[in-house]
Design a protein around this motif. Structure first.
Motif, PDB file in Angstrom:
ATOM      1  N   SER A  31       0.821  -1.220   0.000  1.00 19.60           N
ATOM      2  CA  SER A  31       0.000   0.000   0.000  1.00 19.60           C
ATOM      3  C   SER A  31       0.850   1.263   0.000  1.00 19.60           C
ATOM      4  O   SER A  31       0.367   2.329  -0.377  1.00 19.60           O
ATOM      5  N   TYR A  32       2.083   1.163   0.425  1.00 23.76           N
ATOM      6  CA  TYR A  32       2.955   2.328   0.362  1.00 23.76           C
ATOM      7  C   TYR A  32       3.311   2.673  -1.085  1.00 23.76           C
ATOM      8  O   TYR A  32       3.657   3.796  -1.394  1.00 23.76           O
ATOM      9  N   HIS A  34       1.252   1.603  -3.876  1.00 26.01           N
ATOM     10  CA  HIS A  34       0.086   1.633  -4.752  1.00 26.01           C
ATOM     11  C   HIS A  34      -1.067   2.318  -4.030  1.00 26.01           C
ATOM     12  O   HIS A  34      -1.415   1.969  -2.911  1.00 26.01           O
ATOM     13  N   ASP A  35      -1.653   3.252  -4.705  1.00 25.97           N
ATOM     14  CA  ASP A  35      -2.747   4.029  -4.103  1.00 25.97           C
ATOM     15  C   ASP A  35      -4.021   3.210  -3.910  1.00 25.97           C
ATOM     16  O   ASP A  35      -4.872   3.579  -3.110  1.00 25.97           O
ATOM     17  N   GLN A  38      -4.249   1.960  -0.316  1.00 26.16           N
ATOM     18  CA  GLN A  38      -3.950   2.967   0.710  1.00 26.16           C
ATOM     19  C   GLN A  38      -5.142   3.234   1.630  1.00 26.16           C
ATOM     20  O   GLN A  38      -4.969   3.464   2.821  1.00 26.16           O
ATOM     21  N   ASN A  39      -6.345   3.173   1.104  1.00 22.15           N
ATOM     22  CA  ASN A  39      -7.540   3.399   1.932  1.00 22.15           C
ATOM     23  C   ASN A  39      -7.765   2.286   2.947  1.00 22.15           C
ATOM     24  O   ASN A  39      -8.491   2.475   3.918  1.00 22.15           O
ATOM     25  N   TYR A  41      -5.285   0.606   4.631  1.00 18.98           N
ATOM     26  CA  TYR A  41      -4.051   0.369   5.379  1.00 18.98           C
ATOM     27  C   TYR A  41      -4.320  -0.052   6.816  1.00 18.98           C
ATOM     28  O   TYR A  41      -3.782  -1.049   7.287  1.00 18.98           O
TER      29      TYR A  41
END
Length: 68
Positions: A31-32, A34-35, A38-39, A41
């Protein structure tokens, strides 16, 4: 006590916990970069922590049962 010489008998169902644990941390690390993830995490981090604690508990319980 040599950690690498310990033998256990695990069923396939018991390996699900470690697979969930590893998969959630891999996605968290991803997630760091790829966006898309990220939601999610914090949810993935919580899944990792829960499954890691659960796996360690199951492992220790199995090791204790083998000694007796």
């Amino acid at each position: 006590m040599n950690f690498f010489k310990i033998k256990t008998s695990w069923s396939n169902a018991e390996f699900i916990l470690i697979k969930i644990c590893m998969a959630s941390i891999y996605i968290s690390v991803g997630s760091y970069f790829h966006d898309f993830f990220q939601n999610y995490y914090w949810a993935l981090l919580e899944i990792f922590a829960f499954s890691a604690v659960w796996f360690i508990y199951q492992w220790l319980k199995k090791m204790k049962a083998q000694k007796q």
